[in-house]
Design a protein around this motif. Structure first.
Motif, mmCIF file in Angstrom:
data_model
loop_
_atom_site.group_PDB
_atom_site.id
_atom_site.type_symbol
_atom_site.label_atom_id
_atom_site.label_comp_id
_atom_site.label_asym_id
_atom_site.label_seq_id
_atom_site.Cartn_x
_atom_site.Cartn_y
_atom_site.Cartn_z
ATOM 1 N N SER A 161 3.078 -31.797 24.945
ATOM 2 C CA SER A 161 4.529 -31.795 24.744
ATOM 3 C C SER A 161 5.089 -30.416 25.078
ATOM 4 O O SER A 161 4.338 -29.435 25.164
ATOM 5 C CB SER A 161 4.867 -32.119 23.275
ATOM 6 O OG SER A 161 4.450 -31.061 22.439
ATOM 7 N N GLY A 162 6.405 -30.371 25.222
ATOM 8 C CA GLY A 162 7.067 -29.085 25.421
ATOM 9 C C GLY A 162 6.881 -28.192 24.199
ATOM 10 O O GLY A 162 6.738 -26.973 24.321
ATOM 11 N N GLN A 163 6.883 -28.799 23.016
ATOM 12 C CA GLN A 163 6.670 -28.010 21.793
ATOM 13 C C GLN A 163 5.314 -27.314 21.814
ATOM 14 O O GLN A 163 5.194 -26.155 21.425
ATOM 15 C CB GLN A 163 6.745 -28.915 20.548
ATOM 16 C CG GLN A 163 8.140 -29.300 20.127
ATOM 17 C CD GLN A 163 9.005 -28.101 19.802
ATOM 18 O OE1 GLN A 163 9.780 -27.643 20.629
ATOM 19 N NE2 GLN A 163 8.885 -27.571 18.597
ATOM 20 N N TYR A 198 16.630 -24.088 22.084
ATOM 21 C CA TYR A 198 16.554 -25.470 21.571
ATOM 22 C C TYR A 198 16.244 -25.438 20.066
ATOM 23 O O TYR A 198 15.416 -24.638 19.610
ATOM 24 C CB TYR A 198 15.469 -26.182 22.383
ATOM 25 C CG TYR A 198 14.908 -27.436 21.771
ATOM 26 C CD1 TYR A 198 15.726 -28.527 21.464
ATOM 27 C CD2 TYR A 198 13.539 -27.556 21.519
ATOM 28 C CE1 TYR A 198 15.191 -29.684 20.912
ATOM 29 C CE2 TYR A 198 13.002 -28.713 20.977
ATOM 30 C CZ TYR A 198 13.837 -29.767 20.669
ATOM 31 O OH TYR A 198 13.315 -30.906 20.137
ATOM 32 N N THR A 246 12.639 -25.452 18.960
ATOM 33 C CA THR A 246 11.947 -24.177 19.166
ATOM 34 C C THR A 246 12.331 -23.212 18.044
ATOM 35 O O THR A 246 11.503 -22.482 17.512
ATOM 36 C CB THR A 246 12.327 -23.568 20.537
ATOM 37 O OG1 THR A 246 12.200 -24.571 21.531
ATOM 38 C CG2 THR A 246 11.439 -22.393 20.883
ATOM 39 N N GLU A 256 15.428 -19.138 26.933
ATOM 40 C CA GLU A 256 15.629 -20.372 27.699
ATOM 41 C C GLU A 256 16.620 -20.100 28.815
ATOM 42 O O GLU A 256 17.651 -19.458 28.571
ATOM 43 C CB GLU A 256 16.242 -21.445 26.796
ATOM 44 C CG GLU A 256 15.281 -22.514 26.394
ATOM 45 C CD GLU A 256 15.916 -23.491 25.406
ATOM 46 O OE1 GLU A 256 16.912 -24.142 25.765
ATOM 47 O OE2 GLU A 256 15.411 -23.585 24.280
ATOM 48 N N ASP A 300 11.639 -20.608 28.988
ATOM 49 C CA ASP A 300 11.655 -22.072 28.959
ATOM 50 C C ASP A 300 12.671 -22.518 30.006
ATOM 51 O O ASP A 300 13.877 -22.373 29.830
ATOM 52 C CB ASP A 300 12.054 -22.539 27.550
ATOM 53 C CG ASP A 300 12.130 -24.068 27.441
ATOM 54 O OD1 ASP A 300 12.269 -24.739 28.489
ATOM 55 O OD2 ASP A 300 12.081 -24.582 26.312
ATOM 56 N N THR A 329 13.124 -25.592 31.170
ATOM 57 C CA THR A 329 13.240 -27.056 31.111
ATOM 58 C C THR A 329 14.529 -27.578 31.749
ATOM 59 O O THR A 329 14.512 -28.583 32.456
ATOM 60 C CB THR A 329 13.206 -27.500 29.620
ATOM 61 O OG1 THR A 329 11.942 -27.148 29.080
ATOM 62 C CG2 THR A 329 13.426 -28.993 29.459
ATOM 63 N N SER A 357 9.378 -28.378 29.075
ATOM 64 C CA SER A 357 9.190 -29.695 28.507
ATOM 65 C C SER A 357 9.301 -30.635 29.703
ATOM 66 O O SER A 357 10.381 -30.794 30.280
ATOM 67 C CB SER A 357 10.274 -30.016 27.474
ATOM 68 O OG SER A 357 10.242 -31.414 27.217
ATOM 69 N N THR A 374 9.051 -33.651 29.598
ATOM 70 C CA THR A 374 9.692 -34.841 29.039
ATOM 71 C C THR A 374 11.096 -35.062 29.600
ATOM 72 O O THR A 374 11.612 -36.174 29.582
ATOM 73 C CB THR A 374 9.808 -34.616 27.503
ATOM 74 O OG1 THR A 374 8.602 -34.042 27.022
ATOM 75 C CG2 THR A 374 10.111 -35.885 26.770
ATOM 76 N N LYS A 375 11.719 -33.986 30.062
ATOM 77 C CA LYS A 375 13.140 -34.037 30.445
ATOM 78 C C LYS A 375 13.291 -34.341 31.940
ATOM 79 O O LYS A 375 12.803 -35.341 32.388
ATOM 80 C CB LYS A 375 13.826 -32.736 30.039
ATOM 81 C CG LYS A 375 13.425 -32.233 28.659
ATOM 82 C CD LYS A 375 13.773 -33.225 27.562
ATOM 83 C CE LYS A 375 13.257 -32.697 26.216
ATOM 84 N NZ LYS A 375 13.382 -33.648 25.142
ATOM 85 N N VAL A 382 6.167 -37.939 27.084
ATOM 86 C CA VAL A 382 6.319 -36.594 26.540
ATOM 87 C C VAL A 382 5.203 -35.702 27.125
ATOM 88 O O VAL A 382 4.048 -36.122 27.182
ATOM 89 C CB VAL A 382 6.222 -36.633 24.993
ATOM 90 C CG1 VAL A 382 6.242 -35.231 24.397
ATOM 91 C CG2 VAL A 382 7.371 -37.460 24.416
ATOM 92 N N GLY A 383 5.580 -34.534 27.564
ATOM 93 C CA GLY A 383 4.581 -33.612 28.117
ATOM 94 C C GLY A 383 5.134 -32.209 28.221
ATOM 95 O O GLY A 383 6.347 -31.998 28.182
ATOM 96 N N ILE A 386 17.304 -35.121 26.469
ATOM 97 C CA ILE A 386 18.060 -34.677 27.639
ATOM 98 C C ILE A 386 17.226 -34.991 28.875
ATOM 99 O O ILE A 386 16.024 -35.252 28.774
ATOM 100 C CB ILE A 386 18.389 -33.156 27.581
ATOM 101 C CG1 ILE A 386 17.140 -32.316 27.280
ATOM 102 C CG2 ILE A 386 19.483 -32.857 26.574
ATOM 103 C CD1 ILE A 386 17.360 -30.808 27.294
#
Ligand code: PLP
Length: 444
Positions: free
Chosen positions: A87-89, A113, A116, A156, A185, A187, A206, A208-209, A218-219, A377
């Motif tokens: 995940s991005g996290q 975010y 974060t 970010e 970040d 993203t 992330s 995921t977006k 999710v990645g 997003i």
């Protein structure tokens, strides 16, 4: 690299080492759904474990499907190596855990975010890593919060809700003079911003977006720019300059350029120490899904951004909107940063403050038919959310305001539907908002 092109349209399809599957000549990237890989001999096995030879051992650490995703995202960012995560996290957590331990600190932009923020302000703090938040409007704030235990700067590119573009070059330069890497970040600005061109040392995503782009998987990803001298300030970066007892006493900063010919110690350590010890590996199926998204990212992004520009134009002077937050309409330093870093585009997020405040915002969201009301997003579909009651709700009221979340703020993430349909739907929301009793509680 199977392509030397730097054009994102080509890199997204041909970047990395994959041309066809070696076993079958398959053109689409196969899903290597395996946990482990047979060693050719005892010598082969021990070489792999000792990093004398690079190869697959176990999917928690490496997998051929994940590798294609890693190489392509690295190529797209202009980086030298990358590590895919679940995940991005996980990517933001690893990026800090790769440089800092209990007793150390990092300096982080206030514009990040909400997830974060929580991770840094609570979970990392509980682990003993102090996170100091700096207002990025003045890059010198990063310097002011730095001491001899500061291990990284974090920011970010295009953080919602403020959508101010981060002064990457200014802060990266401050850090480089002290041996402090800037982790960005990126993203919300893949392709349109290249943080490595401005001195960032590490980029995280992330996936995921927008990169996945379809709201299915999710990645996360850590990309190592290969451009940071981890050994120049040995006391500043102990993880790269002191023997790692979990790896036969290796000095990562010194050993990695000797083995690989490039300084990718950050990516290697994240993989062979953090993935080994903490997990958070991405599933090959998710990597496959994200590769499908990546292949059309350049095309989709143009349409996302162009739709957003039309939508922003519509909302700008609308009578129910008291304020619009969109980089194209910024003044002063914010405008200069958007111009400098975003390659003539503005991303596909828009913030609006409705004249009828919180109640107007809720009525707006509830009336929408086409937009999805989701905490995400970068989906192909248009999305809308009220951050104060959702994504940023775990922050205190004061923290919300610091992050730019006012009570009536609505975040729109403009999708790929026909722009006329998107605008028609927004008109329905605005009409509902206009019917709410009372006047503005949030006009500025
Ligand atoms: N970074 C940004 C800018 C995000 O918006 C998000 C999630 O919304 C994350 C990181 C965390 O990513 P993930 O949801 O993949 O864990």
């Amino acid at each position: 690299m199977t392509t030397k092109s730097r054009h994102p349209e080509t890199v997204a399809l041909h970047g990395g080492n994959f041309r066809t599957d070696i076993a079958t000549n398959a053109v689409a990237v196969p899903i290597y759904q395996t946990t482990s890989y047979e060693f050719n001999s005892c010598e082969h096995a021990s070489n792999l474990f000792a990093l004398k030879e690079l190869g697959n051992i176990y999917t928690r650490i490496m997998n051929p499907t994940n590798a294609v995703l890693e190489e392509r995202v690295a190529a797209l960012e202009g980086g030298m190596a990358a590590v895919a995560l679940s995940s991005g996290q996980a990517a933001s957590a690893f990026s800090i855990q790769n440089v800092a331990k209990a007793g150390d600190n990092i300096v982080c932009s206030t514009d990040i975010y909400g997830g974060t923020w929580n991770l840094f302000n609570n979970t990392l703090r509980a682990l003993g890593i102090d996170v100091r938040f700096a207002d990025p409007n003045n890059p010198d704030n990063f310097k002011k919060l730095t001491d001899n235990k500061t291990r990284a700067y974090y920011a970010e590119t295009l953080a919602n809700p403020k959508l101010n573009v981060f002064p990457i070059e200014e802060v990266a330069n401050i850090g480089r003079k002290e041996g402090i890497p800037l982790i960005v970040d990126n993203t919300a600005a893949p392709i349109i911003c290249k943080p490595f061109d401005y001195g960032a040392a590490v980029v995280i995503h992330s996936l995921t977006k927008w990169i996945g782009g379809h709201g299915t998987s999710v990645g996360g990803m850590i990309v190592d720019g290969g451009n940071f001298d981890w050994v120049a300030f040995p006391e500043r970066q102990p993880f790269f300059n002191q023997p790692d007892n979990s790896y036969h006493g290796v000095l990562w900063g010194e050993a990695i350029p000797k083995i690989f010919g490039v300084q990718i110690a950050f990516a290697i350590r994240a993989r062979v120490v953090l993935l080994r010890d903490l997990g958070s590996a991405i599933a090959p199926q998710n990597s496959f899904n994200l590769i499908q998204g990546l292949e059309t990212l350049p095309l989709r992004l143009k349409q996302h951004n162009s739709n957003a520009e039309h939508v922003a134009g519509f909302l700008k002077d609308h009578e129910e909107v008291s304020r619009i937050i969109y980089p194209k309409f910024f003044d002063g330093r914010s405008k200069q940063n958007a111009k400098k870093y975003l390659d003539g585009e503005y991303g596909s997020m828009i913030g609006i403050e409705l004249k009828k405040g919180v109640e107007g915002g809720k009525a707006f969201i509830d009336a929408l038919k086409l937009h999805y009301h989701v905490a995400n997003i970068g989906d192909a579909r248009s999305l809308a959310i009220h951050p104060a009651s959702t994504t940023h709700s775990q922050l205190t009221a004061e923290e919300q305001l610091k992050a730019g979340v006012t009570p009536g703020y609505i975040r729109l993430c403009v999708g790929l539907e026909h722009v006329e349909d998107i605008i028609e739907d927004l008109k329905i929301g605005l009409e509902a908002s206009s019917k709410v009793a009372g006047s503005s509680s949030s006009k500025n």
